[in-house]
Design an enzyme around this catalytic site. Structure first.
Site, PDB file in Angstrom:
ATOM      1  CB  ILE A 131      -0.968  -0.001   1.221  1.00 22.19           C
ATOM      2  CG1 ILE A 131      -2.161   0.939   0.996  1.00 22.19           C
ATOM      3  CG2 ILE A 131      -0.214   0.327   2.496  1.00 22.19           C
ATOM      4  CD1 ILE A 131      -3.108   0.492  -0.080  1.00 22.19           C
TER       5      ILE A 131
ATOM      6  CB  ALA B 219       5.346  -6.480   1.187  1.00 21.41           C
TER       7      ALA B 219
ATOM      8  NE  ARG C  85      14.846 -24.943  -9.979  1.00 22.89           N
ATOM      9  CZ  ARG C  85      13.732 -25.669  -9.971  1.00 22.89           C
ATOM     10  NH1 ARG C  85      13.687 -26.801  -9.273  1.00 22.89           N
ATOM     11  NH2 ARG C  85      12.667 -25.270 -10.633  1.00 22.89           N
TER      12      ARG C  85
ATOM     13  CG  ASP D 193      -4.132 -10.065  10.729  1.00 24.82           C
ATOM     14  OD1 ASP D 193      -3.557 -11.021  10.158  1.00 24.82           O
ATOM     15  OD2 ASP D 193      -4.346  -8.975  10.175  1.00 24.82           O
TER      16      ASP D 193
ATOM     17  CG  ASP E 233       1.501  -3.248   9.385  1.00 29.35           C
ATOM     18  OD1 ASP E 233       2.043  -2.118   9.441  1.00 29.35           O
ATOM     19  OD2 ASP E 233       1.196  -3.792   8.312  1.00 29.35           O
TER      20      ASP E 233
ATOM     21  CG  LEU F 187      -4.196  -7.534   3.080  1.00 28.83           C
ATOM     22  CD1 LEU F 187      -3.325  -8.662   3.600  1.00 28.83           C
ATOM     23  CD2 LEU F 187      -5.453  -7.405   3.912  1.00 28.83           C
ATOM     24  CB  ALA F 188      -4.348  -0.612   3.748  1.00 33.62           C
TER      25      ALA F 188
END
Length: 394
Positions: free
Chosen positions: A144, A223, A230, A251, A277, A310-311
């Site tokens: 985000i 992220a 490999r 969560d 977060d 997702l933020a």
């Protein structure tokens, strides 16, 4: 660490005390001038200043190294002493006695504004330092974060970022493949801890960065380059290398239950840290807020941007503790260690926080049998949830 607030001497009596290593009790913790003076065990004495409910356990306070906001405040929007106070207050009732307010990728002037008020913010009980998440991230793993502001820090940015090395125990999240190795050396030399995150690094690139001193991984699995047959990527090295501490958002949304369990089995309670977060919605009834021009919506505990990205998280530390028990299968002791002693060690504060022992800061949390917070103390200055306390007396 910032200045600690002192209080009159108090004694907290509890039927169970988790000292950061094992559960003992019943006993009493005596606090003097914001420090733990002594711990004694045996039946409670009537002279105790505070008598916890019979089902309560007294434990080291929670330490959260990634807190973007709370109480309706996003740090990027209010990089001020007042803004930091509101964020800290929003998380205190959920057991967080120490945190790193977190600034995500933004303009140079926003970093400088926070740097200017950092010394004053460190005097706020519970502020241990700051977390700068960006701007040196990989656009392919930006999540985000605003793409337009992602960049390799120039001299102006670097001067502001390095100043946080003198402001508590601050950390910087960066993509190691996106900056010159000399910059990692320079940041560590300034007193900052470095975490890899929002990164598409190969395992070889991560290992080189760890050899240079990178010691953390920001929101494991999210992220970042994933573990493949490999090419282990950042996830593979994070799971394999015991030099790395890893924060994880527990969560049930950011990481599947299986991923949580794999992380716990690989890293263990001494290297895996619970983080929130957290975003501005925590501590409010707000269902929407703006994140650098993007509308973020809360739906069934999931925060997403317009495209579904997702933020951050709508999560508190006590919820993360409960989820660690329910989703990972961790014991209460394991969950408490991941919420306190492990982040204290990561920050180099293992001789100050994360334990209940003589000489340690009196940063404590009391939790009842329903895993609800019934009281917190920061350097001995406490607040209790009277309604919860009352409902569990007798």
């Amino acid at each position: 660490m910032g200045d600690r607030t002192s209080s009159d001497d108090i004694t907290i009596a509890a039927s169970q005390i988790f000292d950061g290593i094992a559960v003992h009790g019943p006993g009493r913790v005596r606090i003097s001038k914001g420090r733990i003076e002594s711990i004694t065990f045996g039946e409670s004495e009537p002279c105790a200043s505070i008598q916890l409910p019979r089902d309560a356990i007294l434990a080291p306070g929670f330490l959260d190294v990634q807190v973007n906001g709370g109480g309706g405040v996003l740090l990027n929007d209010e990089p001020t002493e007042a803004g930091v106070r509101r964020i800290v207050a929003a998380h205190r009732g959920a057991g967080t006695t120490g945190c790193l307010p977190t600034l995500i990728t933004d303009r140079s002037e926003v970093i400088e504004r926070l740097a200017a008020v950092a010394p004053a913010c460190l005097k706020i009980p519970g502020v241990l330092g700051f977390h700068l998440e960006g701007p040196a991230l990989n656009r392919s793993r930006m999540g985000i974060h605003p793409e337009a502001e992602i960049r390799v820090p120039d001299r102006r940015d670097l001067a502001a970022v390095k100043s946080f090395g003198g402001h508590g125990r601050s950390i910087v999240t960066l993509a190691p493949e996106c900056v010159p190795a000399s910059m990692i050396d320079e940041l560590i030399g300034a007193g900052l801890r470095i975490a890899a995150g929002h990164s598409d690094a190969t395992a070889a690139e991560v290992r080189l960065a760890v050899d240079r001193g990178i010691s953390g991984v920001t929101h494991l699995f999210n992220a970042m380059s994933q573990l493949n047959a490999r090419e282990p990527g950042l996830v593979g090295v994070a799971l394999e290398d015991d030099r790395l501490f890893a924060g994880i958002i527990c969560d049930g949304i950011h990481v599947d239950r299986a991923g949580l369990r794999v992380a716990f089995r690989c890293k263990g309670r001494d290297r895996l840290m619970l983080v929130t977060d957290a975003m501005p919605s925590v501590g409010t009834d707000d269902r929407q807020f703006l994140l650098q021009g993007k509308q973020i919506t809360l739906n069934e505990s999931r925060l997403t941007g317009p495209d579904g990205t997702l933020a951050g998280a709508h999560l508190t530390m006590i919820e993360a503790v409960r989820n660690a028990i329910a989703l990972i299968g961790a014991s209460l002791i394991d969950a408490l260690i991941m919420a306190s002693r492990t982040p204290a060690t990561f920050l180099g504060l293992e001789d100050e926080l994360g334990r209940i022992a003589p000489g340690y800061c009196a940063d404590l949390v009391a939790i009842n049998s329903a895993l609800e917070v019934v009281g917190t103390w920061v350097a001995g200055v406490g607040s209790t949830n009277d309604a919860t306390m009352a409902s569990h007396r007798g």
